[in-house]
Design an enzyme around this catalytic site. Structure first.
Site, short mmCIF file in Angstrom:
data_model
loop_
_atom_site.label_atom_id
_atom_site.label_comp_id
_atom_site.label_asym_id
_atom_site.label_seq_id
_atom_site.Cartn_x
_atom_site.Cartn_y
_atom_site.Cartn_z
N SER A 175 6.83 1.74 -4.97
CA SER A 175 6.58 1.88 -3.53
C SER A 175 7.11 0.69 -2.75
O SER A 175 7.46 -0.35 -3.32
CB SER A 175 5.08 2.04 -3.25
OG SER A 175 4.44 0.78 -3.13
N ILE A 176 7.10 0.84 -1.44
CA ILE A 176 7.55 -0.24 -0.56
C ILE A 176 6.64 -1.45 -0.64
O ILE A 176 7.04 -2.57 -0.34
CB ILE A 176 7.63 0.27 0.90
CG1 ILE A 176 8.40 -0.74 1.75
CG2 ILE A 176 6.23 0.56 1.47
CD1 ILE A 176 8.89 -0.18 3.06
N LYS A 177 5.40 -1.25 -1.10
CA LYS A 177 4.45 -2.36 -1.18
C LYS A 177 4.82 -3.36 -2.27
O LYS A 177 4.29 -4.48 -2.29
CB LYS A 177 3.05 -1.82 -1.42
CG LYS A 177 2.49 -1.01 -0.26
CD LYS A 177 2.27 -1.85 0.98
CE LYS A 177 1.50 -1.09 2.04
NZ LYS A 177 1.18 -1.91 3.21
N ASP A 178 5.73 -3.00 -3.17
CA ASP A 178 6.23 -3.98 -4.15
C ASP A 178 6.78 -5.21 -3.44
O ASP A 178 6.65 -6.34 -3.92
CB ASP A 178 7.37 -3.38 -4.99
CG ASP A 178 6.93 -2.24 -5.86
OD1 ASP A 178 5.72 -2.00 -5.99
OD2 ASP A 178 7.82 -1.57 -6.43
N ARG A 179 7.42 -4.96 -2.30
CA ARG A 179 8.10 -6.04 -1.59
C ARG A 179 7.11 -7.10 -1.12
O ARG A 179 7.34 -8.31 -1.27
CB ARG A 179 8.86 -5.47 -0.39
CG ARG A 179 9.98 -4.50 -0.75
CD ARG A 179 10.56 -3.90 0.51
NE ARG A 179 11.56 -2.87 0.26
CZ ARG A 179 12.88 -3.07 0.17
NH1 ARG A 179 13.35 -4.29 0.31
NH2 ARG A 179 13.71 -2.08 -0.05
#
Length: 375
Positions: free
Chosen positions: A49-53
Site C-alpha cells: 500500500s501507499i502507507k509503506d512510504r
C-alpha cells in the site's frame, strides 16, 4: 522479450514506492471522457500500500533523530491497518518490536498480515470517538505511557507523513507524465492537470499537492475524496448529510482533523463525498474493465474523480483531449477478500449470454466421452 534490468536491492524497504501510473482507458471511454484518466497503482509497493512510504520515512527519521534505540524501542501505532503493516515490515527489517492498535471494523487480513510480520495487535471498539481512552488512539497512548521505551511515531502529526509524498509520490507522478510522449493517438498536455485522492490522515493528498503545485504545475486542480460519515471535507456543510454514520470503506475518513492534513484551498481545491455503494461499484469496474485488483478506498477515489469530472469545472478538464487526471489507488484487494462487500461483488449471480450457454451445455443429459490425450 524486452525487460528493464534492476539492481539487487538490500532489503524490502528499497522496494517501497516507484509504482506505475496506468491508463484507465476503458473506464474513461465508458464515461465519455476525452481526458487521460490515469491510476497511480500503489499495491505493487513492497508492503502492499501507499502507507509503506510513510512508514519507511517515519522509521528512518526517528532513527536519525535518535528516537529509536536498537534492541529496546517498542514502536506503537494506532492505524486503520496499512500504516501498521508498513511499520511492521520496516521494524521486522530493523529489529524493533511493534504494537498495533486497530478498530474492529478493519479486515481480518490486515490483522493476519500484521501478526505474520511479528506485530502485537490490539482491537478496539469501532464506536469509540477518537479522543476516548478506549479508541485505537487512546489505547495506543496508554500503552506508550506504560511500556518502557515505547514510542508512537504518530502518522496523524508526524511531518514525515506528508513529506514522504512530497518527496516521492508526487515526483514519481510528475516523472511518469512528463516522460510519456504526446502522440497523435495518445495526446498529452505533458503535465498533471488534476489529481484526485482519498483523505485519511491527509498526508498523501497534502504532500502530493505540494509537490505538484510547487515544482510542476501551479494550476493543477487537487480534489479530495471523503466518505459520507466523515468530517474531513470542506466546506463543513458537505459533511452534514450522513454526519456520524458508519461507513464500511477502510483507510479514509475520520471523526477528527489530523494535523498533517491541509484543508487550505491552495493545497486541496475541491472536495467530493462518496458512498460505500459507489466505491464498491468502482472497485468492480477497476477489476473487470482494467484488470486491477484494488481495495475499497481505490474505488472511493475513482468514483470521487468521476463525480468531480461531471461538475462545471471538472467538465472542462474531462472534455479536453490530452489533459491528465491522476487518481491515487492506495492499496490492493489482498486486505479485503473476506469482507462482505467483496464477496458480494464476486459471487453475486450475473446473467450473460456466455453464462446462459454454459448452463445449457451442462444441463444436457448426454455425456460425451472425454477425448484421450495424444501420447
Amino acid at each position: 522479450m524486452e525487460f528493464t534490468s534492476r539492481h539487487i536491492l538490500d532489503n524490502a524497504l528499497d522496494a517501497v514506492g516507484n509504482t506505475p501510473v496506468i491508463r484507465l482507458d476503458k473506464i474513461a471511454a465508458e464515461h465519455g471522457l476525452k481526458c487521460n484518466l490515469l491510476g497511480k497503482l500503489e499495491f505493487v509497493s513492497a508492503g502492499g500500500s501507499i502507507k509503506d512510504r510513510i512508514a519507511k520515512a517515519m522509521v528512518l527519521a526517528a532513527e536519525k533523530e535518535g528516537k529509536l534505540i536498537p534492541g529496546k524501542s517498542v514502536v506503537i501505532e494506532p492505524t486503520s491497518g496499512n500504516t501498521g503493516i508498513g511499520l511492521a515490515m520496516a521494524c521486522a527489517i530493523k529489529g524493533y518490536s511493534v504494537v498495533i492498535t486497530m478498530p474492529k471494523k478493519m479486515s481480518l487480513e490486515k490483522e493476519a498480515l500484521l501478526r505474520a510480520l511479528g506485530a502485537q495487535v490490539i482491537r478496539t471498539p469501532d464506536e469509540e470517538p477518537w479522543d476516548s481512552p478506549r479508541s485505537h488512539i487512546g489505547v495506543a497512548c496508554r500503552l506508550q505511557r506504560e511500556i518502557e521505551h515505547g514510542i508512537i511515531l504518530d502518522q496523524y502529526r508526524n511531518v514525515n507523513n506528508p513529506l514522504a509524498h512530497e518527496y516521492t509520490t508526487g515526483p514519481e507522478i510528475i516523472a511518469s507524465v512528463t516522460s510519456t510522449p504526446s502522440t497523435r493517438t495518445k495526446p498529452s498536455s505533458m503535465k498533471v492537470d488534476a489529481f484526485v485522492a482519498g483523505a485519511g490522515t491527509g498526508g498523501t493528498i497534502t504532500g502530493v499537492s505540494r509537490a505538484l503545485k510547487k515544482t510542476h504545475n501551479a494550476d493543477c486542480i487537487v480534489v479530495g475524496v471523503d466518505p459520507i460519515g466523515s468530517i474531513l471535507a470542506v466546506p463543513n456543510s458537505l459533511n452534514i448529510s450522513g454526519a456520524g454514520n458508519p461507513y464500511v470503506v477502510e483507510g479514509i475518513g475520520y471523526d477528527f482533523i489530523p494535523d498533517v492534513l491541509s484543508r487550505d484551498e491552495p493545497d486541496v481545491n475541491h472536495w467530493v463525498k462518496t458512498s460505500d455503494e459507489d466505491a464498491f461499484k468502482a472497485v468492480q469496474a477497476l477489476m473487470r474493465k482494467e484488470g486491477l485488483l484494488v481495495g475499497g478506498s481505490s474505488g472511493s477515489a475513482l468514483c470521487g474523480a468521476l463525480a468531480w469530472l461531471k461538475t462545471e469545472e471538472g467538465r472542462k478538464v474531462a472534455g479536453t483531449e490530452g489533459s491528465n487526471v491522476v487518481v491515487l489507488l492506495p492499496d490492493g484487494i489482498r486486505n479485503y477478500m473476506s469482507k462482505e462487500w467483496f464477496l458480494k461483488n464476486v459471487f453475486q449471480t450475473e446473467y450473460s449470454d456466455l453464462a446462459t450457454r454454459i448452463s445449457g451445455i451442462l444441463a444436457q443429459e448426454e455425456i460425451m466421452p472425454v477425448p484421450q490425450a495424444n501420447l
